[in-house]
Design an enzyme around this catalytic site. Structure first.
Site, PDB file in Angstrom:
ATOM      1  N   ASP A   9      45.531  32.662  35.347  1.00 40.31           N
ATOM      2  CA  ASP A   9      44.807  31.732  36.233  1.00 40.31           C
ATOM      3  C   ASP A   9      43.521  32.054  36.801  1.00 40.31           C
ATOM      4  O   ASP A   9      43.324  33.064  37.137  1.00 40.31           O
ATOM      5  CB  ASP A   9      45.580  31.130  37.371  1.00 40.31           C
ATOM      6  N   GLU A  20      42.610  31.479  31.443  1.00 40.80           N
ATOM      7  CA  GLU A  20      42.234  30.397  31.894  1.00 40.80           C
ATOM      8  C   GLU A  20      40.610  30.739  32.335  1.00 40.80           C
ATOM      9  O   GLU A  20      40.509  31.130  33.326  1.00 40.80           O
ATOM     10  CB  GLU A  20      42.829  29.582  32.888  1.00 40.80           C
TER      11      GLU A  20
END
Length: 835
Positions: free
Chosen positions: A504, A557
């Site tokens: 993330d 990401e």
């Protein structure tokens, strides 16, 4: 010393009973003697100001008294049995006798004033050097620190000795012994006596190799060295506690086993590594604990274990001693995974899930009974779990982690989570999980200023504070912190058989000026904005994970145009950096552009045609995933079907056409839960998907079931059509037929597999039927047949199809020597394969 032999022919059970009775009487006598002695001397009670704790310890001791008696009886029986066997070997039997009670000399081994003060204040770095048994001139010195105890007796074979009460919980004695014997302690409290091993009678339970690797920041299985590890050490069962706290003046372990009073459980510092260690015998699985840390300024803080493998259910914050007992049944899956193709060359369609809200109220084990069957029926190859690691605030969805090594206790134990992963694997479904090494929250019981100073976070306040989320960023340049995170990535893959990590917020890690204004950040040594420490960390993490765990995939990401996110770490790019080493990257640009296009009314789409074609300009710069994730269906962004224009029929038609366009586009697919059946409301972690929309009793259930049926068929056809996934990262696997038909809102392209077999995808994103629509076609395919049409009646469409075989004409069109004519249904995507 060895136990006295039992006379030949005597009854071992009677001897055991007699020995146990003697132990009990002696312990009671020792306790009575201590109380009498203190009363006669009129000494003040050193623990009078801690009456509640005293009562707690007494209560704990009372609860354990029965266990202590049983242990004593068992030990006595064992001793009697061994003595009987030994007696048979001697000619003359030796009469049995009770343990010899010696008077310990109190003076010489008394704890010094300096050591006493440091132990009382929790600032001693070497309690083992003072407490326990030590050989000294004149014999063996025993020193015990047990606050609230009335008396302490040493038991060493057939010798017993009452230690002298030095006050403040210190008990000492000198025995005329030649060497330190194996011994136990009888600790007498107000109402009972505990028979226990002495924690300070053990050598360190952490090896030199572990310490060396930790010091280098290269312990790839750090969770086996730090934290709470149940084990057998020097013949005793217990738990080894270890924690990294280099700035601490002292560390003690507190928990349910000592009623959260760590006074008598001081840990020792293991040299320059900053590691503190203590083996506590008799403490095992299920006990709660934390570390009591004395900061450099002398204040104290009670902290959860950074490497705890199990935690309490939030909002409670204690760590729990844990050992896994799960027996895996996914060996066949792991073998196939290790031998299979890399993710970018394999079918890869992902169903993203927030476990706590997929079916609210279900535990890991209950999810294991429903989730694998549901995902398998829909045909997805993988699930992606939003963060599973423990987090204090459910509203963060797991993206603010406090327990990096513990699955959230909200849904069960770590073994329960393993059971879920195992069930998914046995159903043929891979398991990805979101991993959050970008930041951590400021909770004062977790990682923030863990030992009183910046430790896991960067020492520079400008580098430590995350500007967007009120959290702290890790100090990726510190080897121990980098080791903590790299080992954590390995931990989830090795211990929980996770098949991939979606990392993330990578962009926030890579740039020093991320969400910062001028003056709020300092350039790197080269004058640039790149966070060189974060680059090194990500490269090390990826290289290590891929080396250790065959067949896994890491996914970034990353929302910028950073060069080489999925390039190998040893391949240098034009910017002078090696690749970051990820296997895949989320294509955030495609997601934003395509959703913007679809949100426009069809009459306006011709002005935004490029938003659907621009992705092919950079499609092969990285190995991409096309993500329609949770981030796109929350916080006012509306659900996927609600983003579409038009009435209810048109919204669903747009959605179906868009999904089929997405599944045919180069790159892998990811779809968030609820979107597979056209949920109309935004996702909320409070109640999850609106499953009632699929209930046959609901009037519009067929509309939602139609979209779900399409998603199932998309996955089925996708899996069996290598052209849609085999050459996702190879430019020769894609050819435009027509990419500039903006007036018609039409897109048509070919996908090729490794053998050159094509699939033709055509999307008509206007609300009108286009009969006899001519498209250029390869002249080496004699006939085409529909393999998927999003306008089928079973999906909720108008059933405008091309039911017959379509043969090409020799008429050149779109720059090709042949062409075909199709009827294009409105707001629909059609796939055709060679007949």
């Amino acid at each position: 010393m060895t136990p006295r032999p039992t006379p030949s022919g005597s009854d071992p059970k009677k001897s055991a009973a007699k020995a146990a009775k003697s132990v009990k009487k002696a312990a009671e006598k020792a306790a009575e003697k201590a109380v009498t002695k203190k009363t006669a001397a009129k000494k003040p009670d050193p623990v009078a100001d801690k009456a509640p704790a005293k009562k707690a310890v007494a209560k704990k001791a009372a609860e354990q008294n029965a266990v202590s008696k049983a242990v004593t009886k068992k030990t006595a029986a064992k001793t009697a049995k061994k003595g009987t066997a030994k007696a048979k070997k001697v000619a003359t039997p030796v009469p049995a006798s009770p343990p010899e009670v010696l008077a310990a000399i109190p003076a010489s081994p008394e704890v010094s004033a300096a050591d006493r003060d440091r132990l009382l204040s929790g600032t001693h770095h070497d309690p083992h050097g003072v407490l326990g048994a030590h050989q000294v001139p004149g014999g063996v010195a025993f020193r015990v620190f047990r606050p609230y105890a009335r008396a302490v007796t040493v038991m060493a074979g057939d010798v017993r000795a009452d230690l002298h009460d030095d006050g403040d919980g210190f008990f000492t004695g000198l025995l005329a012994l030649r060497e330190v014997p194996p011994y136990r302690l009888l600790v007498a409290y107000e109402e009972t006596v505990q028979d226990t091993e002495d924690p300070y009678g053990f050598l360190p339970a952490l090896g030199d190799l572990d310490l060396h690797l930790i010091g280098e920041g290269r312990h790839e299985q750090l969770w086996t060295a730090l934290g709470a590890q149940p084990m057998t050490h020097q013949g005793a069962t217990g738990t080894r506690f270890t924690v990294w706290a280099p700035n601490a003046r002292g560390v003690r372990v507190a928990g349910t086993f000592n009623f959260w009073d760590g006074s008598a459980f001081a840990m020792r510092s293991l040299g320059s590594t900053g590691i503190w260690e203590l083996f506590v015998p008799g403490v095992g699985e299920g006990e709660l604990y934390k570390f009591e840390i004395t900061r450099p300024d002398g204040s104290k803080t009670l902290r959860a274990d950074p490497l705890a493998r199990r935690t309490e259910v939030p909002p409670s914050t204690s760590s729990i001693i844990h050992a896994s007992h799960h027996e895996w049944g996914d060996g066949e899956w792991l073998a196939r995974r290790a031998e299979g193709s890399p993710a970018h060359e394999a079918p890869f369609s992902v169903y993203e899930i927030h476990l706590p809200s997929w079916r609210p109220g279900l535990t890991y084990r209950q999810l294991a009974e429903q989730l694998p069957a549901y995902v398998k029926d829909l045909g997805f190859t993988h699930v992606e779990l939003m963060p599973v690691a423990e987090h204090p605030f459910g509203g963060s969805w797991g993206y603010q982690v406090t327990g990096f090594y513990a699955p959230t206790a909200r849904l069960g134990t770590p073994d329960d989570f393993k059971y879920l992963v195992d069930a998914l694997h046995q159903a043929g479904i891979g398991v990805l999980m979101d991993w959050v090494p970008a930041h951590f929250p400021r909770d004062d019981w977790a990682l923030a200023e863990f030992d009183g100073r910046t430790l896991y976070e960067h020492e520079d306040p400008l580098r430590a504070a995350h500007p967007d989320w009120g959290t702290l960023e890790f100090d990726y340049g510190r080897r121990e912190v980098r080791n903590f995170l790299v080992a954590n990535a390995i931990y989830w893959c090795e211990e929980f058989h996770i098949d991939g990590l979606r990392v993330d917020a990578v962009a926030s890690m890579l740039y020093l000026d991320y969400s910062r204004e001028p003056g709020q950040w300092v350039p790197n040594v080269h004058g640039g904005r790149e966070n060189l420490d974060a680059v090194d960390f990500l490269q090390e993490m990826n290289a290590t994970v891929y080396r250790r765990v065959p067949g896994v995939v890491t996914i970034a990401e990353e929302s910028t145009a950073w060069d080489g996110v999925t390039r190998a770490t040893h391949h240098m790019g034009p910017g002078g950096f090696g690749g970051l080493g990820f296997g895949l990257k989320w294509n955030m640009g495609w997601m934003h552009d395509s959703l913007d296009y679809m949100a426009h009314e069809p009459v306006h789409r011709k002005y935004h045609h490029h938003e659907m074609t621009f992705s092919m300009v950079y499609a092969y710069s990285e190995n991409y995933v096309l993500p329609i994730s949770h981030d796109e269906v929350v916080h006012g962004k509306r659900s996927l079907v609600s983003k579409m224009p038009g009435d209810w029929w048109q919204q669903r038609a747009n959605l179906r056409a868009y999904l089929a366009f997405m599944w045919a586009h180069p790159g892998k697919q990811l779809l968030f839960m609820g979107q597979e059946f056209a949920q109309g409301a935004e996702w909320s972690e409070a109640h999850g998907p609106d499953w009632w929309l699929l209930d046959p009793a609901y009037g519009a259930a067929a509309d939602h079931r139609g979209v779900r049926d399409l998603v199932r068929d998309l996955n089925v056809v996708y899996r069996h059509t290598p052209a849609l996934w085999q050459r996702d990262t190879d430019p020769s696997g894609f050819q435009w037929i027509v990419g500039d038909a903006s007036e018609d809102n039409v897109f048509a392209f070919l996908r090729y597999d490794a053998e050159g077999s094509p699939l033709l995808a055509v999307s008509n994103l206007s609300p009108v039927v286009r009969p006899n629509y001519r498209l250029g076609a390869p002249d080496d395919v004699p006939a085409w047949l529909e393999s998927l049409n999003t306008d089928l009646a079973k999906y909720g469409g108008g059933d405008v199809t091309n039911p017959d075989i379509v043969k090409p004409d020799p008429q050149a069109w779109h720059g090709r020597p042949a062409s075909i004519q199709l009827t294009l249904p409105p707001l629909a995507t059609v796939w055709l394969r060679p007949a």
